[in-house]
Design a protein around this motif. Sequence first.
Motif, PDB file in Angstrom:
ATOM      1  N   THR A   1       1.384  -1.381   4.224  1.00 38.81           N
ATOM      2  CA  THR A   1       1.065  -2.774   4.551  1.00 38.81           C
ATOM      3  C   THR A   1       0.731  -3.506   3.251  1.00 38.81           C
ATOM      4  OG1 THR A   1      -1.263  -2.255   4.921  1.00 38.81           O
ATOM      5  CG2 THR A   1       0.169  -2.161   6.845  1.00 38.81           C
TER       6      THR A   1
ATOM      7  N   CYS B   1       0.003   3.287   3.595  1.00 37.27           N
ATOM      8  CA  CYS B   1       0.375   2.806   4.939  1.00 37.27           C
ATOM      9  C   CYS B   1       1.430   1.701   4.900  1.00 37.27           C
ATOM     10  CB  CYS B   1      -0.869   2.351   5.690  1.00 37.27           C
ATOM     11  SG  CYS B   1      -1.533   0.787   5.094  1.00 37.27           S
TER      12      CYS B   1
ATOM     13  N   CYS C   1       0.847  -1.193   0.000  1.00 33.62           N
ATOM     14  CA  CYS C   1       0.000   0.000   0.000  1.00 33.62           C
ATOM     15  C   CYS C   1       0.884   1.244   0.000  1.00 33.62           C
ATOM     16  CB  CYS C   1      -0.896  -0.007   1.232  1.00 33.62           C
ATOM     17  SG  CYS C   1      -1.878   1.489   1.416  1.00 33.62           S
TER      18      CYS C   1
ATOM     19  N   CYS D   1      -7.125   1.128   3.690  1.00 35.41           N
ATOM     20  CA  CYS D   1      -7.066   2.499   3.162  1.00 35.41           C
ATOM     21  C   CYS D   1      -8.180   2.724   2.136  1.00 35.41           C
ATOM     22  CB  CYS D   1      -5.695   2.800   2.565  1.00 35.41           C
ATOM     23  SG  CYS D   1      -4.408   2.935   3.827  1.00 35.41           S
TER      24      CYS D   1
ATOM     25  N   CYS E   1      -4.205  -0.583   0.205  1.00 36.21           N
ATOM     26  CA  CYS E   1      -4.645  -1.807   0.887  1.00 36.21           C
ATOM     27  C   CYS E   1      -6.151  -1.727   1.138  1.00 36.21           C
ATOM     28  CB  CYS E   1      -3.893  -1.949   2.214  1.00 36.21           C
ATOM     29  SG  CYS E   1      -4.363  -0.711   3.437  1.00 36.21           S
TER      30      CYS E   1
END
Length: 243
Positions: A9, A7, A4, A21, A18
């Motif tokens: 992740t 963020c 992502c 988000c 992701c």
Amino acid sequence: MSTCTVCQTDAPADAYLCDGCTYRLRVRLRQVVATLPLLRAALRPDTGPAQRGGSGRAHSPLPVDVRALDLLGPGHPVPIEDPHGDQTGGIPIGPLLAGWARYLAADYPAVWTDRYGTVRIDRCTDARPRTGTGIPAWSAWLQAYLPYAVTRPWAEEFYHQVADLVARIERVTHTRPRRTAKDAPCPGCGAFALVEREDELHIHCEACGHRLTPEAYTAHRGEVMPALAALALRIAAGQHRAA
Ligand SMILES: [Zn+2]
Ligand SMILES: [Zn+2]
């Protein structure tokens, strides 16, 4: 899997955002519409209570909250010429959403069949919400195309501009997403610090940052709460005997 861009992740393959988000972005697009009545109310003259101890005002009150006017103003649809700029500046809500819808449409491959039966892929030329061109229509249009938007490299910029827009709105309306403290302890650290926010896909621990989906939380709660409840009963019974 990819990463992502907001963020860092794990994100689904081919996606720049992701699931968490993407969820937040969708909720914010909805929030923009939900707060419109509050913004419109802020356009009314300030008739709040007089300042304590003051016999009068040093300045006449402004007839409207200028920030609300900025947000609701007509403006012009803004072509996102600088997708890597970091500001929504004073762009009102309508033009900002319309600008992104047009940017997305120009990037969206429209599939059509020509008169010889050959399937062609073109760029769309424009976004046309079926329900008009008001803020709710642009918001709904962008939500509908969100699954495509998250697969584009500009998804991160779109995310930040909408986040920035919602922050500007919240400074006028004084609204915040609802939060609920959960009663089961965190499976990561044991603290009673799990919080659910209406704009978050995951329930997260404010002590250790552990995240879990609402379904995982329900399963976890089902496992730990009966034992905790039995323990609480034993403690209460002990206190009763001691008293
Ligand atoms: Zn993310
Ligand atoms: Zn924790």
